[in-house]
Design an enzyme around this catalytic site. Structure first.
Site, short mmCIF file in Angstrom:
data_model
loop_
_atom_site.label_atom_id
_atom_site.label_comp_id
_atom_site.label_asym_id
_atom_site.label_seq_id
_atom_site.Cartn_x
_atom_site.Cartn_y
_atom_site.Cartn_z
N PRO A 212 0.84 -1.19 0.00
CA PRO A 212 0.00 0.00 0.00
C PRO A 212 0.88 1.24 0.00
CG PRO A 212 0.06 -0.98 2.19
CD PRO A 212 0.85 -1.89 1.31
N ASP A 388 6.01 2.13 2.18
CA ASP A 388 5.04 1.11 2.56
C ASP A 388 4.23 1.64 3.74
OD1 ASP A 388 3.66 -1.14 3.46
OD2 ASP A 388 5.30 -2.51 2.97
N HIS A 389 2.96 1.93 3.49
CA HIS A 389 2.13 2.58 4.53
C HIS A 389 1.78 1.63 5.67
CE1 HIS A 389 0.19 5.97 6.07
NE2 HIS A 389 -0.57 6.32 5.04
N ARG A 390 2.12 0.34 5.53
CA ARG A 390 1.87 -0.59 6.63
C ARG A 390 2.80 -0.33 7.81
NH1 ARG A 390 2.41 -6.13 3.33
NH2 ARG A 390 4.15 -4.90 2.50
N ILE A 392 5.21 2.62 7.64
CA ILE A 392 5.65 4.03 7.62
C ILE A 392 4.44 4.90 7.37
CG2 ILE A 392 7.11 5.74 6.47
CD1 ILE A 392 8.96 3.48 5.61
#
Length: 417
Positions: A212, A388-390, A392
């Site tokens: 994501p 990576d929004h998981r 960061i």
């Protein structure tokens, strides 16, 4: 087809240097093979005469496949049967060995084991993706050359066979997609997506499917950065690239904000923190994008990093780079201002999975800024980052980039360490 290491299971014949009837000496150039991202020269294993060559240019062959037959007075160490002065192909063929049972690979999330069948045509990266997705490759129809299973095939299967081009009617498939062919028309040309282009395409699909993405952009003044580079080059007597200087600044930022150097192991649902900062740098070639890796940047001097960038970039463009120099990256830097005259003012970079972040830098150019209430022209450097929004979020990314920019705007001699 020799095993050149790095998990290679197959390679493409890229070109032949010999033909039937040619006399060769041991270690003379024999052919070139193309792996996922590099072209490797294969040399003759013995002195003798070439009886036959097997494998068309562009053909994919598995490791262990016979590609050349020689007549020689002395067999190379480790050669199979074939007596003194006898062509190897005339030797009695070995008895067929029974196929080994497929190994059981535990799937993620507690799913049933996935059979790993080495007879299936798929690259190591595709096999790894299948394990991550809990997909049995034996049940996937391959759409690649010779029925090879591509990463797109795995993801389509994992998504119920419904990813790709939209079907049309809203809600007709629950908002999902199916692949539809592009109609063939007169005057249309078609070219197989093979080699490096296919590898890049598969990696990009994998990245945007699994990661994501979130993106941010930043601007900093770079006047002192330019001045420092000039002083360093005069003092050290060698070329120092801006790319190398930014890498040094990235090491400093990663030491404070290490999540930018982490990865997620989807097979175990674990966050992995590597012991080193290995920075890949995107390199343009005529065949596609290659990302060589500078290993352990934290332990290298600025001069060493700059020299390594020049060396690996030259090998990458000639497709002579070793497979080991393309692996092990923990974060990627892309100098999007190093080619052409167009100025990048935005856009979203794609993370190089399984890494968690990528940094893009533009060229330094004069831009209007406000200083002491006045609009003045100053040399500026823009940064774009995707992550990576998981693991960061935007605030953490902002803090990382703030530290990076602090080093750019007040570089000091720390960059020479």
């Amino acid at each position: 087809m020799p095993d050149i290491g790095e998990g290679l299971t197959e390679a493409v014949i890229a070109g032949w240097s010999v033909k039937a009837g040619d006399a060769v000496k041991e270690d003379d150039p024999l052919c070139e093979i193309e792996t996922d991202k590099a072209v490797v020269e294969i040399t003759a294993p013995c002195t003798g005469t070439v009886i036959s060559v097997r494998g068309e240019i562009g053909e994919t062959l598995k490791v262990g496949t016979v590609i050349t037959v020689f007549e020689t007075e002395k067999l190379p160490v480790g050669a199979g049967r074939g007596g003194h002065g006898q062509a190897v192909e005339e030797a009695e063929p070995p008895l067929a060995q029974p196929a080994a049972p497929p190994a059981e690979i535990p799937a993620s999330g507690g799913a049933s084991p996935v059979a790993f069948d080495r007879a299936i045509r798929a690259t190591p990266a595709t096999r790894r993706l299948a394990r991550e997705q809990g997909v049995d490759l034996a049940t996937v129809a391959g759409t690649g050359p010779g029925g090879r299973v591509l990463q797109n095939d795995v993801m389509r299967f994992a998504d119920g066979g419904q990813i790709g081009q939209a079907t049309g009617a809203t809600g007709s498939s629950g908002g999902r997609f199916t692949i539809a062919p592009i109609p063939r028309e007169p005057g249309q040309t078609r070219q197989p997506l093979t080699g490096l282009r296919r590898v890049v395409a598969d990696q990009m699909v994998r990245s945007v499917t699994l990661v994501p993405h979130a993106s941010s952009s930043f601007r900093c003044e770079a006047g002192r950065f330019q001045t420092l580079r000039k002083l360093l080059q005069e003092r050290l007597g060698t070329r120092i690239s801006f790319t190398a200087m930014v890498m040094k600044a990235m090491v400093s930022a990663i030491q404070r904000y290490p999540t930018f150097n982490q990865s997620i192991d989807e097979t175990t649902n674990e966050v992995v923190t590597p012991p080193f900062v290995n920075i890949g740098f995107a390199t343009h070639t005529d065949d596609g994008l290659i990302v060589p890796v500078i290993k352990d940047c934290g332990a290298r001097t600025l001069t060493e990093i700059s020299g390594e960038i020049d060396r690996l970039a030259a090998l990458a463009r000639s497709r002579k780079i070793a497979p080991g120099d393309l692996r092990g990256g923990t974060i990627t830097l892309s100098n999007v201002g190093s080619h052409g005259r167009a100025e990048a003012i935005g856009g979203r970079l794609i993370v190089n999975h399984p890494q968690a972040a990528i940094i893009g830098m533009t060229r330094i150019r004069p831009l209007p800024i406000v200083r002491d209430g006045q609009v003045v022209a100053a040399p500026c450097l823009d940064f774009h980052t995707s992550y990576d929004h998981r693991i960061i979020d935007g605030i953490y990314a902002g803090l990382f980039m703030e530290h990076l920019i602090d080093v750019i705007e007040e570089p000091g001699m720390m960059l020479a360490n």
